[in-house]
Design a protein around this motif. Structure first.
Motif, PDB file in Angstrom:
ATOM      1  N   PHE A  88       0.796  -1.305   0.238  1.00 22.42           N
ATOM      2  CA  PHE A  88       0.126   0.082  -0.077  1.00 22.42           C
ATOM      3  C   PHE A  88       0.914   1.383   0.136  1.00 22.42           C
ATOM      4  O   PHE A  88       1.078   1.815  -1.117  1.00 22.42           O
ATOM      5  N   GLU A  89       1.238   1.661   1.204  1.00 27.94           N
ATOM      6  CA  GLU A  89       2.117   2.939   1.250  1.00 27.94           C
ATOM      7  C   GLU A  89       3.464   2.808   0.484  1.00 27.94           C
ATOM      8  O   GLU A  89       3.804   3.849  -0.317  1.00 27.94           O
ATOM      9  N   ILE A  90       4.217   1.993   0.678  1.00 25.14           N
ATOM     10  CA  ILE A  90       5.539   1.936  -0.237  1.00 25.14           C
ATOM     11  C   ILE A  90       5.365   0.712  -0.946  1.00 25.14           C
ATOM     12  O   ILE A  90       5.719  -0.418  -0.562  1.00 25.14           O
ATOM     13  N   PRO A  91       5.226   0.830  -2.274  1.00 25.92           N
ATOM     14  CA  PRO A  91       5.208  -0.301  -3.259  1.00 25.92           C
ATOM     15  C   PRO A  91       6.560  -0.633  -3.772  1.00 25.92           C
ATOM     16  O   PRO A  91       7.558   0.222  -3.599  1.00 25.92           O
ATOM     17  N   VAL A  92       6.951  -1.744  -4.340  1.00 26.00           N
ATOM     18  CA  VAL A  92       8.149  -2.188  -4.671  1.00 26.00           C
ATOM     19  C   VAL A  92       8.736  -1.231  -6.052  1.00 26.00           C
ATOM     20  O   VAL A  92       9.887  -1.081  -5.980  1.00 26.00           O
ATOM     21  N   ARG A 149       2.695   3.333 -10.158  1.00 27.60           N
ATOM     22  CA  ARG A 149       3.627   2.534  -9.121  1.00 27.60           C
ATOM     23  C   ARG A 149       3.264   1.002  -9.919  1.00 27.60           C
ATOM     24  O   ARG A 149       2.283   0.872 -10.439  1.00 27.60           O
ATOM     25  N   ALA A 150       4.131   0.269  -8.934  1.00 33.97           N
ATOM     26  CA  ALA A 150       3.708  -1.160  -9.433  1.00 33.97           C
ATOM     27  C   ALA A 150       3.966  -1.811  -8.242  1.00 33.97           C
ATOM     28  O   ALA A 150       4.870  -1.647  -7.397  1.00 33.97           O
ATOM     29  N   HIS A 151       3.093  -2.689  -7.797  1.00 37.45           N
ATOM     30  CA  HIS A 151       3.207  -3.396  -6.363  1.00 37.45           C
ATOM     31  C   HIS A 151       2.780  -4.780  -6.342  1.00 37.45           C
ATOM     32  O   HIS A 151       2.102  -5.208  -7.259  1.00 37.45           O
ATOM     33  N   VAL A 171       0.109   0.319 -12.098  1.00 37.76           N
ATOM     34  CA  VAL A 171      -0.823   1.448 -12.214  1.00 37.76           C
ATOM     35  C   VAL A 171      -0.455   2.625 -13.140  1.00 37.76           C
ATOM     36  O   VAL A 171       0.832   3.192 -12.867  1.00 37.76           O
ATOM     37  N   SER A 172      -1.159   3.066 -14.092  1.00 42.40           N
ATOM     38  CA  SER A 172      -0.871   4.226 -14.742  1.00 42.40           C
ATOM     39  C   SER A 172      -1.401   5.555 -14.341  1.00 42.40           C
ATOM     40  O   SER A 172      -2.312   5.424 -13.732  1.00 42.40           O
ATOM     41  N   GLU A 173      -0.634   6.456 -14.766  1.00 48.33           N
ATOM     42  CA  GLU A 173      -1.343   7.723 -14.384  1.00 48.33           C
ATOM     43  C   GLU A 173      -2.335   8.113 -15.321  1.00 48.33           C
ATOM     44  O   GLU A 173      -2.617   7.442 -16.154  1.00 48.33           O
ATOM     45  N   PRO A 174      -3.268   9.098 -14.837  1.00 53.23           N
ATOM     46  CA  PRO A 174      -4.572   9.129 -15.647  1.00 53.23           C
ATOM     47  C   PRO A 174      -4.269  10.075 -16.898  1.00 53.23           C
ATOM     48  O   PRO A 174      -4.917  10.973 -17.139  1.00 53.23           O
ATOM     49  N   GLU A 175      -3.171   9.521 -17.992  1.00 53.78           N
ATOM     50  CA  GLU A 175      -2.946  10.439 -19.038  1.00 53.78           C
ATOM     51  C   GLU A 175      -3.252   9.986 -20.305  1.00 53.78           C
ATOM     52  O   GLU A 175      -2.962  10.652 -21.185  1.00 53.78           O
ATOM     53  N   MET A 176      -4.066   8.890 -20.431  1.00 56.05           N
ATOM     54  CA  MET A 176      -4.563   8.353 -21.731  1.00 56.05           C
ATOM     55  C   MET A 176      -6.020   9.435 -22.156  1.00 56.05           C
ATOM     56  O   MET A 176      -6.673   9.822 -21.270  1.00 56.05           O
TER      57      MET A 176
END
Ligand code: ADP
Ligand code: MG
Length: 485
Positions: free
Chosen positions: A95-99, A120-122, A159-164
């Motif tokens: 959650f708070e710190i993903p890999v 991020r990717a976790h 998880v991508s940013e909402p950029e598309m």
């Protein structure tokens, strides 16, 4: 009103480890229910999770491939919710710190270079599966079965940013991501088996407005076509809701491919609903710089780097390299072909691989690793074009014979057996040209009167006499020489 579409994608990528993320059970697909679930996967009291090193390595690989930060210390958390196929009543996730933090993915959409940033990717575990259909209980009554085989399967949630800003862009991103994880070998990419699933977060806003609109999340889309359909449907639905004076509700939806529509599943939880807290059974995940360096040393050349190298070395266009670097097998095939051709013939190899070879593979529904024409054999054929033994047209004929395995698929044997050698003997070509000119005085007159089409017709006549085997360039030259004197 003009509307702008905003899309952010979450991908659940099943990592290609032999065993689960916190237990030693196998991750094979399709085994009999509950034969791949041990005490940890079933959440028996007293059982404890042990982290799978291979899953972490795959996450590091992914982070390096997208230029992200690999967290030196990340935390596993419990995400609490009740679901019948989740016997612990919580999912172990980060959650708070993903890999993996940040990074970006570059690809092209209709020839337009595009870069999308990742949030991020976790690492997390998958849940089990409830089987509702055709599952009679002990007295024949309808009931639901629980299969925990999938429980504890390692996932990387990306998880991508909402950029598309369009469905086409979102599909291109999803395809690029799929290509990358398969290229790296961290996921088998099998979408039918659920190894790569997409959640599409979609909202709309009036063009020019700064704030995002309310999003919906369409869960577990398992094909690129469905992803495109689901987004297009959702965009249209949201626009209609707003234009009719309503409000989009933040919710989780599912895509029904039979009806080609999305439907509400449940209202969307917020993070605080899950009561995340660090899992006391798992220590923080520490990733040393040495470990990262070791993973880096074993990384394959990435599609982007390989594309650039091919473009530079062989003078190829982006369209060429995009096809060739679609997967590692195609790129490897190309490298073998060009290694056996003169150095300036990369374009010829690219044209044939992207043209004839891919068309035949598609037609026969084959993957390149079982291509009936081996890379060495294609190179041998192309060398016969380079040395003028074959015209491109006749080479295609030879290729068709190679494809079905004539003469062991060896081009030289096929050329010999079929008598397909190109005629390059200028004396022989002159004789044919003279014969054609003598036989068609009317066409010659037309040419002399300035009709360019008449020339092409004469070329055609010579080729007919030569059964298509005369060197076309020489035929052109010989005709010009005779006619223009
Ligand atoms: P959750 O677990 O609630 O789905 P995540 O942070 O895992 O939250 O994922 C949120 C996803 O939604 C990200 O891919 C993000 O880019 C996307 N997103 C956030 N806000 C919007 C929005 N208004 N419109 C479209 N996508 C959005
Ligand atoms: Mg989500």
């Amino acid at each position: 009103m003009n509307w702008e579409v905003v899309i952010g994608l979450e991908a659940h990528v099943q990592l290609s480890t032999a065993s689960k993320i916190f237990s030693g059970s196998p991750t094979l697909f399709g085994s009999a229910p509950n034969t791949q679930a041990n005490a940890v996967d079933m959440a028996l009291p007293g059982s404890l999770p042990v982290l799978n090193r291979g899953a972490v390595e795959r996450a590091i690989q992914f982070g390096l491939a997208i230029g992200a930060d690999v967290s030196p210390r990340s935390i596993f958390a419990r995400k609490n919710y009740f679901y019948p196929d989740l016997p612990k009543n919580y999912q172990i996730s980060q959650f708070e710190i993903p890999v993996v933090l940040g990074g970006s993915l570059s690809f092209s959409v209709d020839g337009q270079p595009t870069t999308i940033n990742l949030t991020r990717a976790h690492l997390e575990e998958d849940a089990g599966k409830s089987l509702h259909d055709n599952f009679p209980g002990p007295h024949g009554e309808a009931s639901t079965g629980i299969d925990l085989n999938r429980s504890g399967t390692p996932l990387l949630e990306i998880v991508s940013e909402p950029e598309m800003r369009s469905a086409a862009q979102a599909v291109a991103y999803a395809r690029a991501l799929h290509n990358l994880v398969v290229w790296l070998g961290i996921c088998d990419g099998n979408m039918q088996e659920g190894s790569f699933r997409i959640d599409a977060n979609v909202s709309v806003r009036p063009l020019g407005q700064k704030e995002f609109g309310t999003r919906t999340e369409t869960k577990n889309v398992n094909s690129f076509r469905f992803l495109e359909r689901a987004i297009l449907f959702e965009v249209q639905r949201q626009i209609e809701v707003i234009e009719d004076g309503g409000k989009v509700i933040q919710e989780t939806r599912l895509y029904d491919s039979d009806r080609d529509e999305t439907r509400s599943m449940r209202s969307k939880e917020d993070a605080h609903d899950y009561r995340y807290f660090p899992d006391p059974d798992l220590p923080p995940l520490i990733i040393s710089p040495e470990w990262v360096a070791e993973v880096q040393a074993n990384m394959p050349e990435l599609p982007q780097q390989l594309s650039e190298r091919f473009a530079q070395t062989y003078g190829l266009t982006e369209v060429d390299t995009l096809q060739i670097c679609h997967n590692r097998e195609t790129a490897a095939y190309f490298e073998v072909v060009v290694s056996k051709l003169p150095t300036n013939q990369g374009k010829l190899a690219a044209n044939w691989l992207n043209g004839e070879v891919l068309a035949a593979l598609n037609r026969d529904n084959l993957d390149i690793d079982v291509c009936p024409v081996k890379a060495e054999q294609l190179a041998a054929l192309l060398n016969r074009i380079v040395d003028n033994t074959l015209s491109n047209k006749i080479a295609r004929e030879v290729f068709a014979a190679m494809w079905v395995g004539e003469s062991g698929g060896e081009p030289d044997s096929i050329i010999e057996a079929k008598g397909l050698k190109q005629i390059n003997d200028s004396g022989a070509i002159d004789t044919m040209v003279d014969g054609v000119l003598a036989a068609h005085p009317a066409i010659v007159e037309e040419y002399r009167a300035g009709k360019q089409k008449a020339f092409n017709s004469l070329v055609g006549q010579v080729m007919k006499v030569a059964q298509g085997k005369a060197n076309p360039q020489q035929v052109n030259e010989a005709l010009k020489r005779r006619l223009d004197c």
